[in-house]
Design a protein around this motif. Structure first.
Motif, PDB file in Angstrom:
ATOM      1  N   ASP A  50       0.774  -0.943  -0.077  1.00  0.00           N
ATOM      2  CA  ASP A  50      -0.117   0.015   0.143  1.00  0.00           C
ATOM      3  C   ASP A  50       0.914   1.129   0.095  1.00  0.00           C
ATOM      4  O   ASP A  50       0.676   2.092  -0.622  1.00  0.00           O
ATOM      5  N   GLU A  51       1.911   1.173   0.879  1.00  0.00           N
ATOM      6  CA  GLU A  51       2.800   2.489   0.683  1.00  0.00           C
ATOM      7  C   GLU A  51       3.490   2.734  -0.846  1.00  0.00           C
ATOM      8  O   GLU A  51       3.320   3.752  -1.159  1.00  0.00           O
ATOM      9  N   ILE A  52       3.924   1.464  -1.505  1.00  0.00           N
ATOM     10  CA  ILE A  52       4.400   1.806  -2.892  1.00  0.00           C
ATOM     11  C   ILE A  52       3.418   2.031  -3.789  1.00  0.00           C
ATOM     12  O   ILE A  52       3.572   3.033  -4.565  1.00  0.00           O
ATOM     13  N   ARG A  53       2.183   1.655  -3.575  1.00  0.00           N
ATOM     14  CA  ARG A  53       0.988   2.180  -4.429  1.00  0.00           C
ATOM     15  C   ARG A  53       0.724   3.573  -4.276  1.00  0.00           C
ATOM     16  O   ARG A  53       0.374   4.310  -5.175  1.00  0.00           O
ATOM     17  N   HIS A  54       0.805   3.990  -3.087  1.00  0.00           N
ATOM     18  CA  HIS A  54       0.604   5.502  -2.683  1.00  0.00           C
ATOM     19  C   HIS A  54       1.832   6.424  -3.353  1.00  0.00           C
ATOM     20  O   HIS A  54       1.433   7.453  -4.177  1.00  0.00           O
ATOM     21  N   VAL A  55       2.991   5.970  -3.417  1.00  0.00           N
ATOM     22  CA  VAL A  55       3.994   6.559  -3.767  1.00  0.00           C
ATOM     23  C   VAL A  55       3.965   6.612  -5.603  1.00  0.00           C
ATOM     24  O   VAL A  55       4.139   7.748  -6.091  1.00  0.00           O
ATOM     25  N   ILE A  56       3.475   5.650  -5.923  1.00  0.00           N
ATOM     26  CA  ILE A  56       3.390   5.564  -7.655  1.00  0.00           C
ATOM     27  C   ILE A  56       2.236   6.361  -7.896  1.00  0.00           C
ATOM     28  O   ILE A  56       2.225   7.170  -8.807  1.00  0.00           O
ATOM     29  N   GLY A  57       0.990   6.797  -7.127  1.00  0.00           N
ATOM     30  CA  GLY A  57       0.087   7.703  -7.327  1.00  0.00           C
ATOM     31  C   GLY A  57       0.611   8.884  -7.195  1.00  0.00           C
ATOM     32  O   GLY A  57       0.223   9.775  -8.010  1.00  0.00           O
ATOM     33  N   LEU A  58       1.554   9.394  -6.225  1.00  0.00           N
ATOM     34  CA  LEU A  58       2.243  10.654  -6.030  1.00  0.00           C
ATOM     35  C   LEU A  58       3.194  10.963  -7.335  1.00  0.00           C
ATOM     36  O   LEU A  58       2.948  11.920  -7.854  1.00  0.00           O
ATOM     37  N   VAL A  59       3.607   9.945  -7.763  1.00  0.00           N
ATOM     38  CA  VAL A  59       4.536  10.257  -9.087  1.00  0.00           C
ATOM     39  C   VAL A  59       3.796  10.513 -10.167  1.00  0.00           C
ATOM     40  O   VAL A  59       4.453  10.981 -10.854  1.00  0.00           O
ATOM     41  N   GLY A  60       2.497   9.935 -10.461  1.00  0.00           N
ATOM     42  CA  GLY A  60       1.646  10.484 -11.224  1.00  0.00           C
ATOM     43  C   GLY A  60       1.247  11.859 -11.423  1.00  0.00           C
ATOM     44  O   GLY A  60       0.708  12.214 -12.410  1.00  0.00           O
ATOM     45  N   GLN A  61       1.534  12.489 -10.407  1.00  0.00           N
ATOM     46  CA  GLN A  61       0.851  13.851 -10.302  1.00  0.00           C
ATOM     47  C   GLN A  61       1.875  15.016 -10.606  1.00  0.00           C
ATOM     48  O   GLN A  61       3.072  14.394 -11.034  1.00  0.00           O
ATOM     49  N   HIS A  62       1.428  15.970 -11.023  1.00  0.00           N
ATOM     50  CA  HIS A  62       2.434  17.024 -11.462  1.00  0.00           C
ATOM     51  C   HIS A  62       3.440  17.270 -10.584  1.00  0.00           C
ATOM     52  O   HIS A  62       3.381  17.056  -9.146  1.00  0.00           O
ATOM     53  N   THR A  63       4.481  17.777 -10.993  1.00  0.00           N
ATOM     54  CA  THR A  63       5.743  18.238  -9.978  1.00  0.00           C
ATOM     55  C   THR A  63       5.257  19.573  -9.540  1.00  0.00           C
ATOM     56  O   THR A  63       4.604  20.472 -10.171  1.00  0.00           O
TER      57      THR A  63
END
Length: 179
Positions: free
Chosen positions: A68-81
């Motif tokens: 769940d932590e890695i999935r959350h990070v992958i979601g964050l990476v998909g957002q704009h910088t």
């Protein structure tokens, strides 16, 4: 990768400064991005640390890094910088990702979004799945020479006698010598 105290986290931070620096002579160390990375508050640097979850679904204090932590990070990476440049993801103690977390990370490592850099830090890279290792460039940090460890101890104000004792048990690890 490397033993505890060899400078993996420090190297990752310097690499993040280099990649995000907006000044001259990268990393300049003085531009807003370099200062934010150094102070651990750059909005485009995501640091994953076992026991300190970013995801609200993960309980604090857990020993590993769950899926769940890695999935959350992958979601964050998909957002704009936030700054409009690169995004850096530092995964400390990457070997603490459970197999499901490592498998969840695979697709993103294979095809990261443009401008995204993953830095996986590990004391035991042999505990990572071979599929993870095959998608990374390995850099092994080796013990520091005695004179470098002594200089670091002196810079931290450690007296000569204590510095020599710390050096003798440090195994070339600046972090261990300082501790």
């Amino acid at each position: 990768s490397g033993a505890s105290g060899m400078g993996k986290r420090t190297l990752a931070r310097v690499m993040a400064q280099y990649l995000l620096c907006t000044g001259e002579g990268k990393p300049c160390g003085v531009c807003p991005s370099c200062v934010q990375v150094r102070e651990n508050n750059h909005p485009d640097v995501i640091t994953v640390t076992p026991g300190k979850p970013l995801s609200p679904e993960v309980k604090a204090g857990m020993a590993g890094i769950p899926v769940d932590e890695i999935r959350h990070v992958i979601g964050l990476v998909g957002q704009h910088t936030f700054v409009g440049g690169r995004r850096i993801v530092i995964i400390e103690r990457a070997e603490k990702m459970n197999p499901a977390a490592q498998n969840a990370l695979l697709k993103t490592l294979e095809e990261p979004l443009a401008g995204t850099v993953f830095l996986l830090l590990s004391e035991s890279p042999e505990l990572l799945l071979p599929t993870i290792i095959s998608r990374c460039r390995a850099l092994k940090l080796h013990p520091w020479p005695d004179d470098v460890v002594m200089a670091a101890l002196r810079a931290h104000g450690v007296g000569e006698d204590m510095a020599r004792r710390a050096l003798s048990v440090s195994g070339g690890s600046i972090g261990r010598a300082i501790a």
